[in-house]
Design a protein around this motif. Structure first.
Motif, PDB file in Angstrom:
ATOM      1  N   UNK A   1       0.839  -1.191   0.000  1.00 18.61           N
ATOM      2  CA  UNK A   1       0.000   0.000   0.000  1.00 18.61           C
ATOM      3  C   UNK A   1       0.877   1.245   0.000  1.00 18.61           C
ATOM      4  N   UNK A   2       0.583   2.184  -0.884  1.00 23.69           N
ATOM      5  CA  UNK A   2       1.339   3.424  -0.963  1.00 23.69           C
ATOM      6  C   UNK A   2       0.550   4.568  -0.338  1.00 23.69           C
ATOM      7  N   UNK A   3       1.247   5.388   0.437  1.00 24.67           N
ATOM      8  CA  UNK A   3       0.610   6.547   1.062  1.00 24.67           C
ATOM      9  C   UNK A   3       1.450   7.781   0.767  1.00 24.67           C
ATOM     10  N   UNK A   4       0.848   8.958   0.951  1.00 24.27           N
ATOM     11  CA  UNK A   4       1.570  10.199   0.688  1.00 24.27           C
ATOM     12  C   UNK A   4       2.676  10.384   1.727  1.00 24.27           C
ATOM     13  N   UNK A   5       3.686  11.181   1.383  1.00 23.96           N
ATOM     14  CA  UNK A   5       4.812  11.395   2.287  1.00 23.96           C
ATOM     15  C   UNK A   5       4.372  12.101   3.567  1.00 23.96           C
ATOM     16  N   UNK A   6       3.452  13.069   3.475  1.00 26.41           N
ATOM     17  CA  UNK A   6       2.966  13.751   4.677  1.00 26.41           C
ATOM     18  C   UNK A   6       2.147  12.799   5.542  1.00 26.41           C
ATOM     19  N   UNK A   7       1.386  11.898   4.873  1.00 26.40           N
ATOM     20  CA  UNK A   7       0.633  10.902   5.636  1.00 26.40           C
ATOM     21  C   UNK A   7       1.580   9.936   6.342  1.00 26.40           C
ATOM     22  N   UNK A   8       2.715   9.660   5.683  1.00 25.36           N
ATOM     23  CA  UNK A   8       3.696   8.763   6.277  1.00 25.36           C
ATOM     24  C   UNK A   8       4.256   9.325   7.577  1.00 25.36           C
ATOM     25  N   UNK A   9       4.422  10.651   7.644  1.00 27.65           N
ATOM     26  CA  UNK A   9       4.900  11.297   8.871  1.00 27.65           C
ATOM     27  C   UNK A   9       3.938  11.031  10.014  1.00 27.65           C
ATOM     28  N   UNK A  10       2.643  11.224   9.755  1.00 23.77           N
ATOM     29  CA  UNK A  10       1.628  11.040  10.802  1.00 23.77           C
ATOM     30  C   UNK A  10       1.534   9.574  11.204  1.00 23.77           C
ATOM     31  N   UNK A  11       1.553   8.668  10.225  1.00 24.15           N
ATOM     32  CA  UNK A  11       1.476   7.239  10.542  1.00 24.15           C
ATOM     33  C   UNK A  11       2.687   6.787  11.351  1.00 24.15           C
ATOM     34  N   UNK A  12       3.851   7.343  11.031  1.00 24.96           N
ATOM     35  CA  UNK A  12       5.057   6.986  11.781  1.00 24.96           C
ATOM     36  C   UNK A  12       4.941   7.425  13.234  1.00 24.96           C
ATOM     37  N   UNK A  13       4.379   8.607  13.462  1.00 27.21           N
ATOM     38  CA  UNK A  13       4.189   9.097  14.829  1.00 27.21           C
ATOM     39  C   UNK A  13       3.168   8.244  15.585  1.00 27.21           C
ATOM     40  N   UNK A  14       2.105   7.885  14.901  1.00 27.27           N
ATOM     41  CA  UNK A  14       1.075   7.056  15.533  1.00 27.27           C
ATOM     42  C   UNK A  14       1.648   5.698  15.932  1.00 27.27           C
ATOM     43  N   UNK A  15       2.488   5.130  15.049  1.00 31.78           N
ATOM     44  CA  UNK A  15       3.077   3.827  15.353  1.00 31.78           C
ATOM     45  C   UNK A  15       4.032   3.881  16.537  1.00 31.78           C
ATOM     46  N   UNK A  16       4.538   5.076  16.853  1.00 37.71           N
ATOM     47  CA  UNK A  16       5.393   5.261  18.035  1.00 37.71           C
ATOM     48  C   UNK A  16       4.570   5.596  19.282  1.00 37.71           C
ATOM     49  N   UNK A  17       3.242   5.438  19.175  1.00 35.32           N
ATOM     50  CA  UNK A  17       2.319   5.674  20.292  1.00 35.32           C
ATOM     51  C   UNK A  17       2.332   7.128  20.764  1.00 35.32           C
ATOM     52  N   UNK A  18       2.512   8.046  19.828  1.00 37.34           N
ATOM     53  CA  UNK A  18       2.455   9.467  20.159  1.00 37.34           C
ATOM     54  C   UNK A  18       0.999   9.896  20.298  1.00 37.34           C
ATOM     55  N   UNK A  19       0.687  10.471  21.452  1.00 37.41           N
ATOM     56  CA  UNK A  19      -0.692  10.882  21.736  1.00 37.41           C
ATOM     57  C   UNK A  19      -0.947  12.331  21.345  1.00 37.41           C
ATOM     58  N   UNK A  20       0.065  13.198  21.542  1.00 41.87           N
ATOM     59  CA  UNK A  20      -0.113  14.630  21.296  1.00 41.87           C
ATOM     60  C   UNK A  20       0.995  15.164  20.393  1.00 41.87           C
ATOM     61  N   UNK A  21       0.633  16.135  19.568  1.00 32.01           N
ATOM     62  CA  UNK A  21       1.600  16.964  18.857  1.00 32.01           C
ATOM     63  C   UNK A  21       1.355  18.395  19.303  1.00 32.01           C
ATOM     64  N   UNK A  22       2.411  19.072  19.761  1.00 35.59           N
ATOM     65  CA  UNK A  22       2.301  20.466  20.199  1.00 35.59           C
ATOM     66  C   UNK A  22       2.894  21.347  19.100  1.00 35.59           C
ATOM     67  N   UNK A  23       2.123  22.306  18.622  1.00 36.98           N
ATOM     68  CA  UNK A  23       2.667  23.062  17.505  1.00 36.98           C
ATOM     69  C   UNK A  23       1.880  24.306  17.125  1.00 36.98           C
TER      70      UNK A  23
END
Length: 556
Positions: free
Chosen positions: A1-23
């Motif tokens: 399955x191919x996903x966009x590069x920006x989507x890959x950033x979010x999926x990578x964070x989710x897979x690391x169990x990141x709950x919050x992004x502060x920004x």
């Protein structure tokens, strides 16, 4: 399955169990923010990028998680610099995702384009600049590993065009496996009569504090802490003597001066601990235990050091020895240098306020502070439980308190958070009151208001013959009206009895409350060490330096 590069950033964070992004959003990261909108990941909108770093800092320090920050290019990233330096000094695990202009515009002085690497190279653990969208997952995975291991901020620079939705890549998640650390064999032979263990801030990052309790119990060696070490151990331990440093306990500064063997655990021995390096512990041999080689021999040369996880060291067996005469000397110093200040039942004294807060809270609250006199009063008169003390001790960043308290609250939703601040520091980040309102962050703030820059004023009294050059604040806001404009509770007091009555009622209520207390302007932090002198020489307290030669160290 191919996903966009920006989507890959979010999926990578989710897979690391990141709950919050502060920004805070901006043009260079809008592709990523669009994916945040689609993903449903929790994003916390701050009012200033520096606050985003401090929030992630407090979030990381009060939990075992990594704080993630997302900011845009140019001024968005430069606003983070103070926060990054604060995190780097205090070894907080933070990952900063920073936008950048498109690749072909880099190094051409284009709009909102800066050389982020050279700006921040000395204040981050690692800096990565994305050069190919295929590396996104790998860089994020590696950055998490580095931040966990090195305990500090890591930055990834994303050119905007490489996060475009037109770039597709396979969803591989090539996460790196943690390698087991080698356990080095070492032995410590005790041929000393006056040993001491010095605990630093690094001890809060790696283990359960019960390990230290067991180690102390077995070795029966007294221990002290640095300022950053507060909250890294059980303060009720009978072998704990206090903390040392520029404003540390008088007896502790004397104890370390006369000791002949020091085991340093997780501390870099900075200048606020050592004072004059040449006069620091003239009788002692130093052994340094740390996982970070940059902390070894930073100010005090140490020949005997071990780059090893503290868990391995604390599980080592050390032979017991009889230190009876050393303990007699310590008890003499403890009795001689008692904490002394005169109670005042009319003027609000900061020492009384802090002691009263501890009495009511029983040490169960998370305490964050800004930087200044109030920070020292909190450290001296409040006893901290494990990881309950969050402050900027390395860089000394004014404005750290409020955003870090917000971060601690996100990490500990069911805990009560208390911010002890001063009117000077609070005004540096008070725009984050809006963040508190938006996300319903309930914290309790005690503002020790002496209507001046307290620590600056104290130095001007001691060193500049009371010439108060720009240390008084003559245009303070009406804090009550300011807080009420956000629909927060706010109270102001001049008399300490009125404060006591209110604080009993609100201390454990789940509300946002700002308590402004006008304290005695003449109250200063003592003791204070004399610059370029030894640890046992300081102002306002009796010094035993002149009796040093009379002590029979063979007996001790």
């Amino acid at each position: 399955m191919k996903i966009s590069s920006s989507r890959s950033i979010i999926e990578s964070l989710i897979s690391e169990n990141i709950e919050f992004i502060f920004g805070y959003p901006g043009g260079a990261v809008l592709h990523i923010y669009d994916e945040i909108f689609k993903s449903g990941i929790k994003h916390i909108l701050v009012r200033h990028e520096q606050a985003a770093i401090h929030i992630a800092d407090g979030y990381s320090r009060s939990s075992k998680k990594i704080g993630v920050v997302l900011v845009t290019s140019g001024p968005g990233y430069t606003n983070c610099i103070t926060g990054l330096a604060t995190s780097n000094f205090d070894n907080s695990s933070i990952l900063v995702l920073c936008g950048q202009v498109i690749k072909k515009l880099i190094s051409q002085n284009s709009f909102q384009e800066l050389d982020n690497l050279n700006i921040s190279t000395t204040i981050v653990k690692n800096f990565f600049s994305l050069n190919c969208y295929y590396n996104i997952q790998y860089l994020i995975s590696k950055s998490f590993k580095i931040s966990k291991f090195k305990k500090g901020p890591v930055v990834i620079d994303f050119p905007k065009n490489l996060t475009d939705n037109n770039y597709k890549l396979r969803n591989k998640y090539p996460f790196l496996k943690n390698k087991k650390k080698n356990n080095k064999n070492f032995n410590i032979n005790f041929h000393f009569k006056r040993p001491i263990i010095l605990i630093g801030g690094g001890i809060k990052n790696s283990f359960n504090f019960l390990l230290l309790d067991n180690f102390i119990k077995k070795s029966k060696i007294p221990f002290i802490s640095s300022f950053m070490g507060l909250g890294g151990f059980n303060y009720r331990n009978l072998y704990y003597l206090g903390w040392l440093g520029m404003h540390g306990d008088s007896c502790v500064n004397n104890i370390i001066h006369f000791s002949d063997f020091i085991i340093c655990i997780g501390t870099r021995l900075d200048d606020r601990i050592t004072n004059e390096n040449k006069l620091f512990t003239p009788y002692a041999k130093i052994i340094h235990i740390d996982i970070n080689i940059d902390s070894i021999s930073k100010t005090i040369f140490c020949k005997n050091f071990f780059l090893i996880d503290l868990i391995y060291f604390l599980n080592k067996k050390i032979k017991k020895k009889n230190f009876l005469n050393w303990w007699k000397f310590i008890i003499f110093l403890k009795k001689f240098f008692k904490k002394k200040y005169k109670n005042d039942f009319y003027f609000c004294k900061p020492q009384q306020i802090i002691e009263f807060i501890f009495l009511l809270s029983k040490g169960k609250m998370f305490i964050t502070t800004d930087v200044g006199q109030h920070q020292m009063f909190a450290a001296k008169y409040y006893n901290f439980n494990y990881k309950c003390f969050i402050t900027s001790g390395g860089l000394g960043t004014m404005g750290f308190g409020l955003p870090s308290a917000i971060g601690v609250k996100f990490a500990n939703k069911n805990k009560k958070i208390l911010l002890i601040t001063g009117e000077g520091s609070f005004q540096m980040m008070m725009q984050e009151l809006s963040t508190c309102k938006q996300y319903k962050i309930n914290i309790l703030i005690v503002n020790l208001n002496n209507q001046s820059l307290g620590m600056v004023k104290q130095w001007q009294e001691l060193n500049y013959k009371n010439r108060y050059s720009h240390s008084y604040i003559n245009s303070l806001p009406n804090f009550k009206k300011l807080l009420n404009s956000y629909n927060f509770y706010s109270f102001s007091f001049y008399k300490i009895r009125n404060f006591f009555k209110l604080f009993k009622k609100i201390i454990f209520k789940n509300i946002f409350c700002f308590v402004n207390i006008y304290i005695n302007q003449k109250e200063n932090v003592f003791p204070i060490q004399i610059f370029n002198k030894s640890m046992c020489e300081f102002i306002t307290f009796f010094s035993i330096k002149k009796y040093e030669k009379k002590f029979n160290f063979n007996y001790l």
